[in-house]
Design a protein around this motif. Structure first.
Motif, PDB file in Angstrom:
ATOM      1  N   UNK A   5       5.403  18.332   0.212  1.00  0.00           N
ATOM      2  CA  UNK A   5       5.100  17.074   0.756  1.00  0.00           C
ATOM      3  C   UNK A   5       4.324  16.177  -0.219  1.00  0.00           C
ATOM      4  N   UNK A   6       3.434  16.936  -1.089  1.00  0.00           N
ATOM      5  CA  UNK A   6       2.618  16.427  -2.140  1.00  0.00           C
ATOM      6  C   UNK A   6       3.619  15.571  -3.206  1.00  0.00           C
ATOM      7  N   UNK A   7       4.487  16.297  -3.619  1.00  0.00           N
ATOM      8  CA  UNK A   7       5.340  15.576  -4.481  1.00  0.00           C
ATOM      9  C   UNK A   7       6.056  14.391  -4.179  1.00  0.00           C
ATOM     10  N   UNK A   9       4.926  12.358  -1.655  1.00  0.00           N
ATOM     11  CA  UNK A   9       3.801  11.432  -1.663  1.00  0.00           C
ATOM     12  C   UNK A   9       3.464  10.904  -3.044  1.00  0.00           C
ATOM     13  N   UNK A  10       3.253  11.846  -3.957  1.00  0.00           N
ATOM     14  CA  UNK A  10       2.944  11.198  -5.328  1.00  0.00           C
ATOM     15  C   UNK A  10       4.110  10.317  -5.928  1.00  0.00           C
ATOM     16  N   UNK A  12       6.260   8.727  -3.933  1.00  0.00           N
ATOM     17  CA  UNK A  12       6.200   7.562  -3.233  1.00  0.00           C
ATOM     18  C   UNK A  12       5.458   6.679  -3.819  1.00  0.00           C
ATOM     19  N   UNK A  13       4.040   7.204  -3.944  1.00  0.00           N
ATOM     20  CA  UNK A  13       2.892   6.234  -4.554  1.00  0.00           C
ATOM     21  C   UNK A  13       3.155   5.554  -5.805  1.00  0.00           C
ATOM     22  N   UNK A  14       3.895   6.293  -6.869  1.00  0.00           N
ATOM     23  CA  UNK A  14       4.000   5.541  -8.113  1.00  0.00           C
ATOM     24  C   UNK A  14       5.426   4.611  -7.711  1.00  0.00           C
ATOM     25  N   UNK A  16       5.666   2.682  -5.205  1.00  0.00           N
ATOM     26  CA  UNK A  16       5.240   1.627  -4.573  1.00  0.00           C
ATOM     27  C   UNK A  16       4.474   0.918  -5.606  1.00  0.00           C
ATOM     28  N   UNK A  17       3.340   1.564  -6.565  1.00  0.00           N
ATOM     29  CA  UNK A  17       2.451   0.781  -7.498  1.00  0.00           C
ATOM     30  C   UNK A  17       3.421   0.035  -8.506  1.00  0.00           C
ATOM     31  N   UNK A  21       3.809  -3.831  -9.562  1.00  0.00           N
ATOM     32  CA  UNK A  21       3.549  -4.547 -10.729  1.00  0.00           C
ATOM     33  C   UNK A  21       4.608  -5.420 -11.215  1.00  0.00           C
ATOM     34  N   UNK A  24       4.797  -8.727  -9.819  1.00  0.00           N
ATOM     35  CA  UNK A  24       3.787  -9.803 -10.244  1.00  0.00           C
ATOM     36  C   UNK A  24       4.052 -10.171 -11.936  1.00  0.00           C
ATOM     37  N   UNK A 270       1.295 -16.617 -12.620  1.00  0.00           N
ATOM     38  CA  UNK A 270       0.164 -16.147 -12.216  1.00  0.00           C
ATOM     39  C   UNK A 270      -0.243 -16.577 -10.775  1.00  0.00           C
ATOM     40  N   UNK A 272      -2.852 -15.792  -8.954  1.00  0.00           N
ATOM     41  CA  UNK A 272      -4.160 -16.133  -8.873  1.00  0.00           C
ATOM     42  C   UNK A 272      -4.611 -17.487  -9.274  1.00  0.00           C
ATOM     43  N   UNK A 273      -3.967 -17.864 -10.296  1.00  0.00           N
ATOM     44  CA  UNK A 273      -3.980 -19.056 -11.085  1.00  0.00           C
ATOM     45  C   UNK A 273      -3.409 -20.210 -10.119  1.00  0.00           C
TER      46      UNK A 273
ATOM     47  N   UNK B  10      -1.737  17.784  -4.452  1.00  0.00           N
ATOM     48  CA  UNK B  10      -1.878  16.314  -3.944  1.00  0.00           C
ATOM     49  C   UNK B  10      -3.295  15.978  -3.866  1.00  0.00           C
ATOM     50  N   UNK B  13      -4.259  15.269  -7.384  1.00  0.00           N
ATOM     51  CA  UNK B  13      -3.798  14.163  -8.046  1.00  0.00           C
ATOM     52  C   UNK B  13      -4.186  12.810  -7.510  1.00  0.00           C
ATOM     53  N   UNK B  57      -2.697   1.629  -1.872  1.00  0.00           N
ATOM     54  CA  UNK B  57      -1.588   2.517  -1.606  1.00  0.00           C
ATOM     55  C   UNK B  57      -1.849   4.038  -1.518  1.00  0.00           C
ATOM     56  N   UNK B  61      -1.757   7.013   1.400  1.00  0.00           N
ATOM     57  CA  UNK B  61      -1.217   8.244   1.240  1.00  0.00           C
ATOM     58  C   UNK B  61      -2.235   9.264   1.309  1.00  0.00           C
TER      59      UNK B  61
END
Lengths: 529, 386
Positions: A5-7, A9-10, A12-14, A16-17, A21, A24, A270, A272-273, B10, B13, B57, B61
Motif C-alpha cells: 500500500x505504501x509503495x 501511495x508513494x 502515485x504521489x510522485x 501526480x506531482x 510540474x 506548468x 506562467x 501566475x503572470x 509510508x 516517506x 497531494x 495520501x
C-alpha cells in the motif's frame, strides 16, 4: 500488505506531482504568438492602385478643395464616413458621470497644455483633417473641406501651413502628393499626434518623432529593424473609424485598441503572470518608462508667462537638453526624459473638468481616471475590473476665474497684434475676455492661476520583454513602483507589522528557549561525566 | 540495546516529504513576504506554487493512509501525563530522569506530541491550505466568490507560517532528547528505534496488554471464557489508558494479525485453553493435543524451575511481564518468546492463570547468526595477526 500500500501511495504521489510540474512547464515559443496580425515577412504589398496614372490627378489643382473633389469622384461616399469620425468633428457624445451625455472632444475640452482651441482655431486647426476651420463658421457638412492628403500622403512632401486653418502650405505640389497616396504611415499620424502641445512629445510622452525610425529598445512594435508596424496595424480602422481613444478627451470604455486583440489575455507561459492581467494592464509591466528618446513636458506653469525683454520682445530660454524652460508666451516648463510612470487604478472610464464646471478640487483634475482596487466591474461603472495603469501625469498652473470659479479659455493666437490674443498682446485680462466671449461664457474680470493635473495613460514605447518590469519592482517593501497605490494588500510590499512583530518575537523566544535548554543539558551531562 | 521497529515505510516517506515541502514552502514563502532575497521573487513564487500542490497531494495520501491503517487514532488527544511530561522537560531531563511516557507501536506519541501534531493537522495545516487556496484563486476581487482584500488571507497565512516555523524549531530540538541525541532522527529514517532492554520490556508488556483483544476476538464460545478475558482486558485498558482505542473493531483486527499466543492454565498446572497462535508457536497440529496436559512440557528442566517460581507468584495474585524465554515445541525444537502471566480471579479466588506470548525466535536466531559471524571474523583477524 501495508508495504505494498505504501509503495503504491508513494509512486502515485510522485506521478501526480511530476505530472503537474510538466503541465506548468509549457515551453516558451521562439516567437510570440499573436492573433489577427500579419507578420512583416508575410505581408504582401496591398493591391493599391497606382494613382500616378489617373488622369484626374494630372489636371493642375487650383486649390486643396479640388484635390478632395478628385478623390471623392472615385472614392464615393467616403466623405460620409469621414464626417462621422472624431477626427473630423473633434467631438462626440459621451456619458460623463454626474453630467450625463455631453459632446466632448478637442473642440471643447480644456487641457493643461495650450488650454483649448477655441478662439485660436486658425492656428490649432493645422491639425484638423479639414480645410478652413478658422472660426465657428466652419461648415462640417461640406465634403470639399475634407483633407484626404494629410493622412494618405505617402510622398512625405505634404505639409499644412502655420496659422492656415488647415490649408496646406503654398509650397506643396498637390498633384505630386495626390499621385502618391496610400495607407497612412507613422509619419501621417505622427504629424499631429507626435506634436500635441506645441512640440515633439510634449503631451503624450510616449509618442514622438523618434518612433518613425525607432529601435527595438524604443518600441518593440514600431522598430524599423523589427516588425515596423504602422499605427493602423493596432488602431484597426473600418470605414475611417479608428479603434482606440485618448482619455484626455473621451470618457467611455469603448472602441479601445488593446494589446489583447493580438496577444490575448494570457500570453505568458506562467499562469501566475497571466493572472495579473485581471488587475494589471499589460502596459504597466511592459512600459517601464516613457520619453525614452526625447524629453516630454511634465510641468507647465502659465502664471509666469508674459515677461518680455528690454525691447518688449518675447523671451525664449532652453534647458541643457535644448527643451524650452521658459517662453514669454507660455510660461515656465519642466521637461523630463526616461520618466518612470505613475500608477493608477483605471477601469476605462474618464471624467473631465468642463469649462462650465465649478472648481471644487485643487489641483483641478482636468481629466480623472476612474477606478479602484475594489472596483470589480460588475454592477459598477465598467464591465471590467479596474486595472493598474501606467500614467503620465502632467501638472500645470493655468488661468481661472476667481469669482465664477471656472477654468478660463483665453484667446491665445492671432495673426495680428491688438486682437486680444495673449501670444501677441500679453494681456491676460483681454485674452480671457476674448476667449470667453467667443464661447459665449461668463467672465468676471477677476482671474488667477490654479494648479491642475492631467492624466495620460501610456500605451506606446513598449519595451523589449527583457526590459519589462519584474516582480520585485512592485513586490518589494520600500520604494516599489506601487508604493503610492496603497488601497489594497500587495504581497511582498505590505505586511501586518503587529503580526510580523509577534511572529518574529515568538521565533526568537523559541530559539532562545531551545538554546538555553540544550545548553543546560550539555552542561549538566558534562559535569556528570 | 535493541532495535524496535516503530515507523512504517509510508509513514517515514510522508514525514520526510512533509519536512522537505514545509522547508521549501517556508524558505520561498518568507521570500515572497519580502523577508529576504534568495531565489528571486518569480522563482520563489513558482517553487512555492509547485510545492504547495505537491504538499496538497501528499496531504490527500496521508489522510488516506491514516484512515485505512487506523493510525489516526494515534492523535487522539489525552491529558494524561501531560503534567508529568512538562515536569520532565523542565526539570527531570536535567537530572537524567526517565521520560514519563513510553514509545509503543500502538501508542507511539506522548501526550504532548498528540496535542501538537493534532493541532498541526487540524488547525495550522488546514489554515495554510485554505488561505493558500484563497491566495491562489481568489486574490483579486472579482465576480462570484471574492475577497475584498487579501490582507486577512495574508494575515492567516503568515500567522500559520510563523506557527510552523516555531514548531519546526522546537520539533528539531526535541529530537535530541531521545535515548541518544540522534536516535530519534535515526529512527525516523530507518523506522527502527534504539531502546534499552528495560524500555523494550515495558513496551512489549504494553503491546501484549493491547494484544489481549485479539485473543478475545478469537473466542467465540462460552461466556465464561469471555468473562475471563473481559477482566484481563479491563486491566490492560486501564493500564494502557487507551479505552477509546480498544473499543474499536478495526483496531482489534489489526491486533488479530499480530500472532500473539494466548494460554490459560489451571491452578494445578494443566492447560485449559490455548489459541491458534499458541498452538502454532508450539507446533501442535490442534489445540486439543495440549488441553489437559501440564505446562512442564513447555520448558527444559532448568527453565521449568524459573517458570514454576513465577507461577507461584502469579497464584498469589501477582502479574508478571517476563522477558525472553525458551520454549520446547512438540517436535522437541526450541523457540523463543516473551511472556506475560496474570491470575484469573473468580469470586475472589484465584482459579487459574493466563498469559500471552509473542514469538521472538526469528530475531534471536538472526542475532545469534550475527554473533557467530562476528566471532568468526574476530578469530580470523586474530589468526592473521598471529
Amino acid at each position: 500488505m501495508v508495504k505494498q500500500l505504501s509503495l503504491i501511495l508513494i509512486l502515485a504521489f510522485f506521478a501526480l506531482v511530476l505530472n503537474a510540474q510538466e503541465d506548468s512547464e509549457t515551453l516558451e515559443v521562439s516567437r510570440i504568438e499573436v492573433n489577427n496580425y500579419t507578420w512583416k515577412e508575410n505581408r504582401v504589398s496591398t493591391n493599391q492602385a497606382n494613382h500616378s496614372s489617373f488622369e484626374i490627378l494630372n489636371n493642375e489643382f487650383e486649390n486643396a478643395h479640388e484635390v478632395t473633389e478628385a478623390c471623392l469622384s472615385c472614392h464615393t461616399k467616403r466623405d460620409e464616413e469621414i464626417m462621422a469620425t472624431s477626427h473630423w468633428n473633434w467631438e462626440r457624445s459621451e456619458m460623463l458621470e454626474g453630467k450625463g451625455a455631453v459632446p466632448v472632444g478637442k473642440k471643447n475640452i480644456l487641457n493643461n497644455f495650450c488650454i483649448g482651441v477655441a478662439g485660436s482655431e486658425a492656428s490649432c486647426m493645422r491639425c484638423h483633417i479639414g480645410y478652413g476651420w478658422k472660426d465657428q463658421s466652419f461648415d462640417f457638412d461640406e465634403p470639399r473641406n475634407i483633407d484626404c492628403l494629410v493622412c494618405h500622403d505617402n510622398s512625405g512632401t505634404y505639409e499644412k501651413a502655420k496659422g492656415g486653418a488647415g490649408y496646406p502650405s503654398p509650397t506643396v505640389n498637390l498633384n505630386y502628393v495626390a499621385k502618391n497616396v496610400g495607407l497612412p504611415k507613422r509619419e501621417n499620424c505622427g504629424v499631429c499626434h507626435f506634436w500635441g502641445g506645441g512640440g515633439n512629445n510634449v503631451k503624450h510622452g510616449d509618442m514622438e518623432i523618434a518612433l518613425i525610425d525607432g529601435s527595438r529598445e524604443l518600441d518593440v512594435h514600431m522598430a524599423i529593424e523589427g516588425e515596423d508596424m504602422s499605427c493602423v496595424d493596432c488602431h484597426v480602422t473600418e470605414k475611417h473609424q479608428m479603434a482606440g481613444k485618448l482619455y484626455a478627451l473621451s470618457s467611455e470604455n469603448k472602441d479601445r485598441a488593446t494589446c489583447e486583440q493580438c496577444h490575448t489575455d494570457s500570453p505568458h507561459a506562467n499562469q501566475t503572470i497571466n493572472d495579473h492581467n485581471l488587475r494589471v494592464a499589460c502596459q504597466t509591466c511592459h512600459i517601464p518608462e516613457y520619453a525614452k528618446a526625447n524629453g516630454t513636458k511634465m510641468i507647465w506653469d502659465w502664471s509666469t508667462a508674459g515677461v518680455l525683454d528690454d525691447e518688449g520682445n518675447p523671451i525664449h530660454e532652453s534647458d541643457a537638453d535644448g527643451n524650452h524652460n521658459y517662453l514669454s508666451i507660455k510660461g515656465t516648463f519642466v521637461y523630463d526624459d526616461h520618466v518612470t510612470p505613475e500608477y493608477l487604478w483605471f477601469n476605462g472610464i474618464a471624467n473631465h473638468q468642463l469649462i462650465t464646471d465649478k472648481i471644487d478640487t485643487i489641483p483641478v483634475q482636468m481629466n480623472s481616471l476612474d477606478g479602484s482596487y475594489k472596483d470589480k466591474g460588475i454592477l459598477q461603472k465598467s464591465l471590467h475590473p479596474s486595472k493598474i495603469w501606467p500614467v503620465k501625469v502632467h501638472r500645470g498652473k493655468q488661468v481661472y476665474d476667481t469669482e465664477n470659479m471656472t477654468l478660463i479659455q483665453p484667446k491665445l493666437w492671432s495673426a495680428n497684434k491688438g486682437d486680444s490674443a495673449y501670444w501677441m498682446d500679453f494681456d491676460w485680462d483681454m485674452a480671457n475676455k476674448a476667449g470667453m466671449d467667443y464661447l459665449d461664457l461668463p467672465y468676471s474680470g477677476n482671474y488667477d492661476f490654479v494648479e491642475t493635473e492631467m492624466y495620460w495613460p501610456l500605451n506606446h514605447m513598449v519595451a523589449p520583454k527583457e526590459q519589462s518590469l519584474s516582480c520585485k519592482d512592485c513586490h518589494t517593501r520600500n520604494n516599489g513602483r506601487l508604493a503610492a497605490l496603497n488601497d489594497f494588500y500587495l504581497p511582498g510590499r505590505d505586511k501586518n507589522k503587529y503580526l510580523d512583530g509577534f511572529g518574529i518575537a515568538l521565533v526568537v523566544m523559541t530559539l532562545f528557549g531551545v538554546l538555553a535548554h540544550g545548553s543546560i543539558r550539555i552542561f549538566i551531562s558534562r559535569k556528570n561525566s | 540495546m535493541k532495535q524496535v521497529y516503530i515507523y512504517k515505510f509510508f509513514e517515514r516517506f510522508w514525514h520526510w516529504m512533509q519536512a522537505l515541502l514545509i522547508g521549501i514552502l517556508m524558505i520561498t514563502g518568507f521570500e515572497i513576504h519580502s523577508t529576504y532575497n534568495l531565489l528571486g521573487y518569480e522563482t520563489a513564487v513558482n517553487v512555492h506554487d509547485i510545492s504547495a500542490w505537491a504538499f496538497l497531494v501528499l496531504i490527500v495520501f496521508a489522510i488516506f493512509w491514516h484512515f485505512t491503517t487506523g493510525e489516526w487514532r494515534q492523535y487522539i488527544p489525552t491529558t494524561k501525563l501531560v503534567k508529568a511530561q512538562v515536569d520532565y522537560y523542565l526539570f527531570g531531563i536535567f537530572k537524567g530522569a526517565h521520560h514519563p511516557t513510553k514509545k509503543l507501536i500502538y501508542n507511539k506519541f506522548n501526550p504532548l506530541q498528540r496535542i501538537i501534531y493534532l493541532g498541526l493537522k487540524v488547525l495550522v495545516i488546514p489554515v495554510q491550505v485554505i488561505s493558500g487556496f484563497l491566495y491562489l484563486y481568489f486574490h483579486y476581487p472579482l465576480k462570484g466568490f471574492e475577497l475584498d482584500s487579501l490582507e486577512l488571507v495574508a494575515i492567516f497565512h503568515t500567522f500559520g507560517a510563523f506557527m510552523l516555523l516555531v514548531f519546526v524549531i522546537a520539533h528539531v530540538y526535541l529530537t535530541t532528547t531521545g535515548h541518544k541525541p540522534l536516535s530519534a532522527i535515526k529512527a525516523m529514517v530507518t523506522g527502527w528505534e534504539e531502546m534499552d532492554d528495560e524500555t523494550i520490556r515495558e513496551r512489549m508488556a504494553d503491546d501484549i496488554e493491547i494484544a489481549l483483544l485479539k485473543t478475545k476476538s478469537q473466542f467465540k464460545g462460552g461466556s465464561g471464557e469471555s468473562e475471563i478475558l473481559d477482566n484481563a482486558l479491563t486491566t490492560a485498558q486501564e493500564k494502557a489508558g487507551i479505552k477509546a482505542i480498544l473499543k474499536d473493531n478495526k483496531f482489534r483486527d489489526a491486533i488479530s494479525s499480530s500472532g500473539v499466543g494466548y494460554f490459560c492454565i489451571s491452578k494445578e498446572g494443566n492447560y485449559l485453553e490455548v489459541n491458534d497462535s499458541w498452538a502454532k508457536l508450539y507446533r501442535y497440529e490442534s489445540q486439543k493435543e495440549i488441553i489437559g496436559k501440564h505446562y512442564r512440557l513447555s520448558r527444559t528442566d532448568e527453565d521449568f524451575a524459573d517458570l514454576e517460581k513465577s507461577v507461584e507468584k502469579v497464584l498469589q495474585g501477582e502479574t508478571i511481564n517476563h522477558g525472553e524465554v525458551k520454549r520446547i515445541c512438540k517436535d522437541g525444537t526450541f523457540g523463543y518468546h516473551t511472556l506475560t502471566l496474570a491470575p484469573v480471579v473468580t469470586d475472589g479466588n484465584i482459579i487459574a492463570f493466563e498469559g500471552f506470548i509473542i514469538d521472538t525466535t526469528d530475531k534471536l536466531l538472526a542475532e545469534k547468526e550475527l554473533l557467530k559471524k562476528k566471532i568468526r571474523v574476530e578469530e580470523k583477524l586474530r589468526s592473521k595477526n598471529t
